[in-house]
Design an enzyme around this catalytic site. Sequence first.
Site, PDB file in Angstrom:
ATOM      1  N   LYS A 172      -4.938  57.034  34.274  1.00 50.84           N
ATOM      2  CA  LYS A 172      -4.558  57.797  33.077  1.00 50.84           C
ATOM      3  C   LYS A 172      -5.224  57.158  31.861  1.00 50.84           C
ATOM      4  CE  LYS A 172      -2.024  57.909  29.679  1.00 50.84           C
ATOM      5  NZ  LYS A 172      -2.799  58.587  28.633  1.00 50.84           N
ATOM      6  N   GLY A 225      -3.403  47.976  26.374  1.00 48.24           N
ATOM      7  CA  GLY A 225      -3.026  48.752  25.185  1.00 48.24           C
ATOM      8  C   GLY A 225      -2.188  47.897  24.263  1.00 48.24           C
ATOM      9  N   SER A 226      -1.318  48.538  23.523  1.00 51.84           N
ATOM     10  CA  SER A 226      -0.555  47.808  22.518  1.00 51.84           C
ATOM     11  C   SER A 226       0.544  46.959  23.168  1.00 51.84           C
ATOM     12  CB  SER A 226       0.072  48.790  21.536  1.00 51.84           C
ATOM     13  OG  SER A 226       0.969  49.621  22.225  1.00 51.84           O
ATOM     14  N   GLY A 230       3.037  47.837  26.294  1.00 55.95           N
ATOM     15  CA  GLY A 230       2.905  46.898  27.405  1.00 55.95           C
ATOM     16  C   GLY A 230       4.247  46.310  27.817  1.00 55.95           C
ATOM     17  N   CYS A 281      -9.500  44.104  20.956  1.00 49.37           N
ATOM     18  CA  CYS A 281      -8.344  43.209  21.064  1.00 49.37           C
ATOM     19  C   CYS A 281      -8.759  41.779  20.762  1.00 49.37           C
ATOM     20  CB  CYS A 281      -7.739  43.315  22.453  1.00 49.37           C
ATOM     21  SG  CYS A 281      -8.955  43.083  23.741  1.00 49.37           S
ATOM     22  N   GLN A 328      -5.494  56.045  13.541  1.00 50.49           N
ATOM     23  CA  GLN A 328      -6.065  54.741  13.201  1.00 50.49           C
ATOM     24  C   GLN A 328      -6.377  54.664  11.708  1.00 50.49           C
ATOM     25  OE1 GLN A 328      -5.513  52.202  15.246  1.00 50.49           O
ATOM     26  NE2 GLN A 328      -7.587  51.492  14.894  1.00 50.49           N
ATOM     27  N   GLU A 379      -1.271  42.528  13.966  1.00 51.32           N
ATOM     28  CA  GLU A 379      -2.570  43.030  14.419  1.00 51.32           C
ATOM     29  C   GLU A 379      -2.934  44.283  13.609  1.00 51.32           C
ATOM     30  OE1 GLU A 379      -2.913  45.050  18.277  1.00 51.32           O
ATOM     31  OE2 GLU A 379      -4.735  43.881  18.639  1.00 51.32           O
TER      32      GLU A 379
HETATM   33  P1  NAD Z   1      -1.365  52.256  23.372  1.00 50.02           P
HETATM   34  O1  NAD Z   1      -0.392  51.266  23.885  1.00 50.02           O
HETATM   35  O2  NAD Z   1      -0.889  53.240  22.378  1.00 50.02           O
HETATM   36  O3  NAD Z   1      -1.959  53.124  24.559  1.00 50.02           O
HETATM   37  C1  NAD Z   1      -2.610  52.536  25.665  1.00 50.02           C
HETATM   38  C2  NAD Z   1      -2.464  53.453  26.859  1.00 50.02           C
HETATM   39  O4  NAD Z   1      -1.082  53.533  27.225  1.00 50.02           O
HETATM   40  C3  NAD Z   1      -2.896  54.906  26.589  1.00 50.02           C
HETATM   41  O5  NAD Z   1      -3.480  55.449  27.753  1.00 50.02           O
HETATM   42  C4  NAD Z   1      -1.584  55.597  26.295  1.00 50.02           C
HETATM   43  O6  NAD Z   1      -1.615  56.988  26.525  1.00 50.02           O
HETATM   44  C5  NAD Z   1      -0.662  54.886  27.278  1.00 50.02           C
HETATM   45  N1  NAD Z   1       0.765  54.928  26.919  1.00 50.02           N
HETATM   46  C6  NAD Z   1       1.313  55.077  25.696  1.00 50.02           C
HETATM   47  N2  NAD Z   1       2.669  55.067  25.786  1.00 50.02           N
HETATM   48  C7  NAD Z   1       2.970  54.893  27.097  1.00 50.02           C
HETATM   49  C8  NAD Z   1       4.191  54.783  27.823  1.00 50.02           C
HETATM   50  N3  NAD Z   1       5.382  54.841  27.220  1.00 50.02           N
HETATM   51  N4  NAD Z   1       4.122  54.573  29.164  1.00 50.02           N
HETATM   52  C9  NAD Z   1       2.932  54.476  29.784  1.00 50.02           C
HETATM   53  N5  NAD Z   1       1.732  54.601  29.149  1.00 50.02           N
HETATM   54  C10 NAD Z   1       1.756  54.798  27.811  1.00 50.02           C
HETATM   55  O7  NAD Z   1      -2.614  51.421  22.825  1.00 50.02           O
HETATM   56  P2  NAD Z   1      -3.936  51.970  22.109  1.00 50.02           P
HETATM   57  O8  NAD Z   1      -3.592  52.317  20.711  1.00 50.02           O
HETATM   58  O9  NAD Z   1      -4.584  53.009  22.969  1.00 50.02           O
HETATM   59  O10 NAD Z   1      -4.870  50.677  22.153  1.00 50.02           O
HETATM   60  C11 NAD Z   1      -4.895  49.731  21.134  1.00 50.02           C
HETATM   61  C12 NAD Z   1      -4.190  48.468  21.582  1.00 50.02           C
HETATM   62  O11 NAD Z   1      -4.761  48.004  22.794  1.00 50.02           O
HETATM   63  C13 NAD Z   1      -4.339  47.316  20.610  1.00 50.02           C
HETATM   64  O12 NAD Z   1      -3.096  46.693  20.432  1.00 50.02           O
HETATM   65  C14 NAD Z   1      -5.303  46.372  21.315  1.00 50.02           C
HETATM   66  O13 NAD Z   1      -5.192  45.025  20.954  1.00 50.02           O
HETATM   67  C15 NAD Z   1      -4.964  46.602  22.731  1.00 50.02           C
HETATM   68  N6  NAD Z   1      -6.057  46.207  23.609  1.00 50.02           N
HETATM   69  C16 NAD Z   1      -5.902  45.088  24.372  1.00 50.02           C
HETATM   70  C17 NAD Z   1      -6.932  44.650  25.205  1.00 50.02           C
HETATM   71  C18 NAD Z   1      -6.756  43.427  26.062  1.00 50.02           C
HETATM   72  O14 NAD Z   1      -7.468  43.314  27.050  1.00 50.02           O
HETATM   73  N7  NAD Z   1      -5.857  42.515  25.733  1.00 50.02           N
HETATM   74  C19 NAD Z   1      -8.127  45.359  25.261  1.00 50.02           C
HETATM   75  C20 NAD Z   1      -8.249  46.510  24.465  1.00 50.02           C
HETATM   76  C21 NAD Z   1      -7.205  46.931  23.655  1.00 50.02           C
END
Ligand code: NAD
Length: 479
Positions: A172, A225-226, A230, A281, A328, A379
Amino acid sequence: MHSKNWIGGEWMTPSGKELTVKNPSRTTEEVGVLHLSDRSHVFAAEQAARAAQIGWAKQTGAARGEILFQMAAALETNADSLAQLASREMGKQLGEMRGELARGVSLLRYYAGEGMRSNGNLIPSSDTNVLQYSRRVPLGVVAVITPWNFPVAIPIWKIAPALICGNTVIWKPAENGSLTATRLAEIFAETKLPAGVLNLVIGKGREIGNTLTNEAEVDAVSFTGSSETGRQIAIACAGRNIKYQTEMGGKNAAVVLADADLDKTVPILLSGAFRSAGQKCTATSRIIVEKAIYQPLVERLQTAMETCRVGDASDLEAYLGPVASAAQYETVGQYIALANDEATVIAQSPSYAKEEQGYYIRPQIVEGVAANHRLVQEEVFGPLAVLLTADGFEEAVELCNQSVYGLSASLFTRDLASAHRFLDVAQAGMVRVNQETAGVEYQAPFGGMKLSSSHTREQGQAALDFYSTTKTCAIKYAW
Ligand code: NAD
């Protein structure tokens, strides 16, 4: 272009809600339409992945590796057009996006080779005539949930090791990486990848992501992701006792000591902070400077910022493109407003003539806020870096470690002893000397400490540990 789901080898377009995707560089330009899935598509993907898994795991590692080599070749052939699409979908500058595609190809080849490498250990038995060994076996069906900021490389650094270990995948992608995801799946569909081994479900995180992690019968979840999302996923997976991996946010510091080579350091700081519009990130968002060289460093940063031009993501001369989306633009804009109110802007990149046409934010470096200020602790995920000063090495390290995050940290110095001490004491999963906080190589473990990561690593050999479990085997071959 229209998004599509790929489930059990069949392409289908959900008939429910739609979302129009606009180019962040030129918001009047429509790039395509997303067709959002409902829960039934997740369950269909779960069945397809489950049905395909036994056959896939039965294939030899060499055979799975051969398919990954095919995926790499297909991606390489289509790299330029995919880079252009991704750049139009989420605004990453085209040159950088091409670099990301090259990394995707390398990752596939790296993991393809793993199909032929040893995957266990021979363990001496205390009994006679017993052969005892450990081997890694697949987990089963893995859910892969990815963000938009690396719409090709992050999915591949999850999917490739998952597949080579013998798992099948339900992927996804983020909403604003879903056209790129559809095209990537189409490219992979040109290979001999068996039906159901990789399944793509396009939809909203709160609905589709949530169903995947809370309801679908998956054996593991790999999420990037965030931190907020997470942690929810970690709680859900722990409650179901399934393996999970959550790679999350960062607030990465670069520490510049008085003996650093400033001319070499400044371009690295800028690249770490502002490439990808600061939406990595591992981006450098805090620059901690030893007082003795604060002024000369600031002057050099001011000069360097003159060349840090924001532009249309397709402009190969631009240093960075727009931020990825309206959401964003709003969030990062709030931090820029906070910086303008409560900090002092010491450098800002030149203005872009057509700023009003897209989600453009001019990079800024600011000073004059305390170490506990929101700009230093939260962040931003945009082109904003904060300068802090330190009396010496010890205070610099203290500031560096004063964060709930611990993803990446850098030190700039010519002194080997300081370098080693920093590598020892910096609280980050990736610690680098005279290098960007971003840009860790794919063959090395990737991940963080504290709130940046669950306690596993991605990429390199570490990914193979996550996507498999250990089976201890023993056979008495003679009585
Ligand atoms: P996000 O958490 O909003 O979304 C990430 C993914 O999770 C998307 O596919 C989203 O649709 C899905 N998602 C959202 N809510 C969910 C839920 N309740 N259950 C399951 N899936 C869900 O993050 P974003 O805005 O897409 O990405 C930015 C963030 O990602 C930043 O905080 C960044 O630091 C982080 N990031 C971390 C790394 C790493 O490797 N540490 C790498 C890239 C980005």
